[in-house]
Design a protein around this motif. Sequence first.
Motif, PDB file in Angstrom:
ATOM      1  N   ARG A  55       0.842  -1.336   0.070  1.00 38.69           N
ATOM      2  CA  ARG A  55       0.100  -0.090   0.121  1.00 38.69           C
ATOM      3  C   ARG A  55       0.896   1.226  -0.072  1.00 38.69           C
ATOM      4  O   ARG A  55       2.007   1.393   0.802  1.00 38.69           O
ATOM      5  N   ARG A  57       0.561   5.094   0.734  1.00 36.52           N
ATOM      6  CA  ARG A  57      -0.257   5.869   1.636  1.00 36.52           C
ATOM      7  C   ARG A  57       0.102   7.409   1.351  1.00 36.52           C
ATOM      8  O   ARG A  57       1.056   7.910   0.847  1.00 36.52           O
ATOM      9  N   SER A  58      -0.876   8.425   1.435  1.00 35.77           N
ATOM     10  CA  SER A  58      -0.853   9.667   1.535  1.00 35.77           C
ATOM     11  C   SER A  58       0.094  10.314   2.585  1.00 35.77           C
ATOM     12  O   SER A  58       0.464  11.697   2.597  1.00 35.77           O
ATOM     13  N   VAL A  62      -0.256   4.456   9.341  1.00 35.80           N
ATOM     14  CA  VAL A  62      -1.360   3.244   8.921  1.00 35.80           C
ATOM     15  C   VAL A  62      -2.554   3.739   9.377  1.00 35.80           C
ATOM     16  O   VAL A  62      -2.879   3.958  10.616  1.00 35.80           O
ATOM     17  N   PRO A  64      -6.696   3.140   7.408  1.00 35.50           N
ATOM     18  CA  PRO A  64      -7.407   2.700   6.176  1.00 35.50           C
ATOM     19  C   PRO A  64      -7.722   3.823   5.032  1.00 35.50           C
ATOM     20  O   PRO A  64      -7.848   3.566   3.801  1.00 35.50           O
ATOM     21  N   ASN A  66      -5.825   6.438   4.284  1.00 34.49           N
ATOM     22  CA  ASN A  66      -5.066   7.129   3.700  1.00 34.49           C
ATOM     23  C   ASN A  66      -4.234   6.311   2.495  1.00 34.49           C
ATOM     24  O   ASN A  66      -3.174   6.627   2.032  1.00 34.49           O
ATOM     25  N   VAL A  67      -4.833   5.124   1.995  1.00 32.82           N
ATOM     26  CA  VAL A  67      -4.112   4.255   0.937  1.00 32.82           C
ATOM     27  C   VAL A  67      -4.546   5.009  -0.118  1.00 32.82           C
ATOM     28  O   VAL A  67      -5.660   5.466  -0.760  1.00 32.82           O
ATOM     29  N   ASP A  69      -2.628   4.117  -3.410  1.00 28.68           N
ATOM     30  CA  ASP A  69      -2.197   3.197  -4.742  1.00 28.68           C
ATOM     31  C   ASP A  69      -1.687   1.868  -3.966  1.00 28.68           C
ATOM     32  O   ASP A  69      -1.603   1.764  -2.774  1.00 28.68           O
ATOM     33  N   GLU A  70      -1.428   1.097  -4.860  1.00 31.18           N
ATOM     34  CA  GLU A  70      -0.648  -0.208  -4.438  1.00 31.18           C
ATOM     35  C   GLU A  70       0.439  -0.542  -5.542  1.00 31.18           C
ATOM     36  O   GLU A  70       0.337  -0.118  -6.558  1.00 31.18           O
ATOM     37  N   ARG A  94       2.943  10.545  -1.288  1.00 32.00           N
ATOM     38  CA  ARG A  94       3.107   8.921  -1.416  1.00 32.00           C
ATOM     39  C   ARG A  94       4.123   8.476  -0.519  1.00 32.00           C
ATOM     40  O   ARG A  94       5.331   8.843  -0.877  1.00 32.00           O
ATOM     41  N   VAL A  96       5.537   4.700   1.560  1.00 27.84           N
ATOM     42  CA  VAL A  96       5.466   3.428   1.415  1.00 27.84           C
ATOM     43  C   VAL A  96       6.290   2.722   2.649  1.00 27.84           C
ATOM     44  O   VAL A  96       7.241   3.423   3.018  1.00 27.84           O
TER      45      VAL A  96
END
Length: 109
Positions: A55, A57-58, A62, A64, A66-67, A69-70, A94, A96
């Motif tokens: 994931r 994240r913005s 962690v 849920p 703020n995801v 992209d993957e 972005r 990770v």
Amino acid sequence: MKLKLTGKRTVIAIALVAGVGVLYVQGKDEQHTKQGPTSTETVACRIASTEDGVRVRSAPVVDPANVVDELARGEESDASKVVQNGFRQLSAGRWVSVDFIRPLDAKKC
């Protein structure tokens, strides 16, 4: 066809052209953000995902919500040297987890 632009019509025409210009610029900024940093000053290294479905994240937390992209296993991306809370910044907005990526080049990430 003769078009007469006076007063209100002129103001409306200028506002419409300005609005289209703003939307165009925002679209260009969005594309630049998705592509990641392009300057050699901000691109510190390249990374690859070690797992499928990593994931992006913005923010470096962690949550849920703020995801954004993957990444697939082996997918590559430019990255910066910025690390916060165990997350590496890929580009603006972005992030990770460092647990699921590996550096690809000889540069120290």
